[in-house]
Design an enzyme around this catalytic site. Structure first.
Site, PDB file in Angstrom:
ATOM      1  N   ASN A 203       0.803  -1.177  -0.216  1.00  0.00           N
ATOM      2  CA  ASN A 203       0.012   0.046   0.004  1.00  0.00           C
ATOM      3  C   ASN A 203       1.101   1.305  -0.027  1.00  0.00           C
ATOM      4  OD1 ASN A 203      -1.611   2.439   0.884  1.00  0.00           O
ATOM      5  ND2 ASN A 203      -3.041   0.717   1.615  1.00  0.00           N
TER       6      ASN A 203
ATOM      7  N   HIS B 264       0.946   5.805   1.856  1.00  0.00           N
ATOM      8  CA  HIS B 264       1.815   6.838   2.903  1.00  0.00           C
ATOM      9  C   HIS B 264       2.856   7.725   2.264  1.00  0.00           C
ATOM     10  CE1 HIS B 264      -0.229   4.632   6.273  1.00  0.00           C
ATOM     11  NE2 HIS B 264       0.169   3.581   5.586  1.00  0.00           N
TER      12      HIS B 264
ATOM     13  N   HIS C 256      -5.599   4.108  -1.995  1.00  0.00           N
ATOM     14  CA  HIS C 256      -6.922   4.077  -1.491  1.00  0.00           C
ATOM     15  C   HIS C 256      -7.223   5.646  -1.989  1.00  0.00           C
ATOM     16  CE1 HIS C 256      -9.935   4.434   2.258  1.00  0.00           C
ATOM     17  NE2 HIS C 256     -10.430   4.932   1.277  1.00  0.00           N
TER      18      HIS C 256
ATOM     19  N   ARG D 105      -9.534   8.266  -1.418  1.00  0.00           N
ATOM     20  CA  ARG D 105     -10.575   8.764  -0.325  1.00  0.00           C
ATOM     21  C   ARG D 105     -11.321   9.698  -0.943  1.00  0.00           C
ATOM     22  NH1 ARG D 105      -8.697   6.801   5.202  1.00  0.00           N
ATOM     23  NH2 ARG D 105     -10.589   7.836   5.884  1.00  0.00           N
TER      24      ARG D 105
ATOM     25  N   ARG E 251      -7.252  13.067   0.703  1.00  0.00           N
ATOM     26  CA  ARG E 251      -5.921  13.274   1.922  1.00  0.00           C
ATOM     27  C   ARG E 251      -4.686  12.791   1.562  1.00  0.00           C
ATOM     28  NH1 ARG E 251      -7.302   9.878   7.117  1.00  0.00           N
ATOM     29  NH2 ARG E 251      -9.302  11.116   7.157  1.00  0.00           N
TER      30      ARG E 251
ATOM     31  N   GLU F 177      -8.798   0.686  -3.407  1.00  0.00           N
ATOM     32  CA  GLU F 177      -9.274   0.749  -2.120  1.00  0.00           C
ATOM     33  C   GLU F 177     -10.352   1.984  -2.093  1.00  0.00           C
ATOM     34  OE1 GLU F 177      -7.328   0.935   1.364  1.00  0.00           O
ATOM     35  OE2 GLU F 177      -6.121  -0.967   1.150  1.00  0.00           O
TER      36      GLU F 177
ATOM     37  N   THR G 245      -7.789   3.640   7.891  1.00  0.00           N
ATOM     38  CA  THR G 245      -9.106   2.769   8.031  1.00  0.00           C
ATOM     39  C   THR G 245      -9.110   1.932   9.176  1.00  0.00           C
ATOM     40  OG1 THR G 245      -8.695   2.581   5.620  1.00  0.00           O
ATOM     41  CG2 THR G 245     -10.343   1.128   6.570  1.00  0.00           C
TER      42      THR G 245
ATOM     43  N   GLU H  60     -11.112  -9.430   2.699  1.00  0.00           N
ATOM     44  CA  GLU H  60      -9.943  -9.104   3.235  1.00  0.00           C
ATOM     45  C   GLU H  60     -10.192  -8.916   4.849  1.00  0.00           C
ATOM     46  OE1 GLU H  60      -7.353  -6.103   1.842  1.00  0.00           O
ATOM     47  OE2 GLU H  60      -6.599  -5.489   3.540  1.00  0.00           O
TER      48      GLU H  60
ATOM     49  N   HIS I  11      -3.960  -4.804   7.535  1.00  0.00           N
ATOM     50  CA  HIS I  11      -4.120  -3.610   8.710  1.00  0.00           C
ATOM     51  C   HIS I  11      -3.107  -4.092   9.862  1.00  0.00           C
ATOM     52  CE1 HIS I  11      -5.615   0.091  10.392  1.00  0.00           C
ATOM     53  NE2 HIS I  11      -5.322  -0.741  11.380  1.00  0.00           N
TER      54      HIS I  11
END
Ligand code: PXP
Length: 248
Positions: free
Chosen positions: A7, A10, A43, A45, A49, A70, A101, A151, A191
């Protein structure tokens, strides 16, 4: 062996802290692939963000492994996903005040809304994945809605404080994997997974994909992303369930 999806949100979070053009999550996707990532996860969003619209077609262009998007159950984002056609869409809960999340999507409670989104994504030929907690009712609801995969939220395990809590969380995941496989779903996990806590999860038979972000990107600050991804892949391979080593 379970696939490793990296992912890269970040990286975009750091860029957006200054609203500038570096570091580039698209570049990160290339580096992660060079390190052996089997998938790239991002993701988009609703509040943009971290990942922004500019990134989305560029990621599609540079990612040659499984591209996993995502998204929340939101018409605007579902429409973007249907146009983009990533390999997989993972439906996740989204709250503006959350740091990341937190917890799984309640697919049982929001069955009708979720089913509409899944129908649109399935019609676009996209694999659909429900990010849910390891709870039987949620797994069965995901199956009824028509998801291809689930998931399982591994946060319960990652945040467990005592050996009893850890054992309880691992038991819940084991049971959830069995139910998921029994009803015909692919089972993924994600996660809060880190270099320190991945071993018992990687050793659990039945997971076919892990999605990991924070820990890999954090290590990459010191080692570079290619090495960070390689190290996580090595750990997953080191703990691969015996029964899966002997497949084929
Ligand atoms: N899977 C899903 C569905 C997520 O939303 C996230 C967090 O963005 C992850 C996996 C990765 O979690 P982490 O950053 O804690 O590794």
């Amino acid at each position: 062996m379970a696939l490793l999806g990296v992912n890269i949100d970040h990286v975009a979070t750091i860029r957006q802290a200054r609203r500038t053009d570096e570091p580039d999550p698209v570049w990160a996707a290339v580096e992660a692939q060079l390190g052996g990532a089997d998938g790239i996860t991002f993701h988009l969003r609703e509040d943009r963000r971290h990942i922004i619209d500019r990134d989305v077609p560029l990621l599609k262009g540079v990612v040659n492994v499984k591209l996993n998007m995502e998204l929340a159950v939101a018409d605007e984002i579902v429409a973007i996903a249907c146009d983009l056609k990533p390999d997989q869409c993972s439906l996740v809960p989204e709250r503006r005040e959350e740091i990341t999340t937190e917890g799984g999507l309640d697919v049982k409670k929001h069955k009708d809304r979720v089913a509409k989104a899944v129908q649109k994504l399935n019609s676009a030929g996209i694999i659909t994945n429900a990010f849910i907690e390891p709870i039987e009712d949620q797994i069965r609801a995901a199956r009824e809605i028509g998801f291809d995969a689930i998931e399982l939220w591994t946060g319960g395990y990652a945040h467990a404080k005592t050996p009893n809590e850890v054992d309880g969380a691992l038991d819940s995941l084991r049971r959830a994997i069995d139910i998921g496989l029994e009803v015909g779903l692919d089972v993924h996990g994600g996660h809060g997974l880190t270099y320190r806590n991945i071993a018992p999860i990687a050793a659990m038979p039945g997971f076919s994909e892990f999605n990991i972000g924070h820990s890999i990107i954090s290590r990459a600050i010191f080692t570079g992303l290619q090495d960070a991804v390689r190290e996580m892949k090595d750990l997953i391979l080191e703990h691969v369930p015996i029964e899966e080593l002997h497949e084929d």
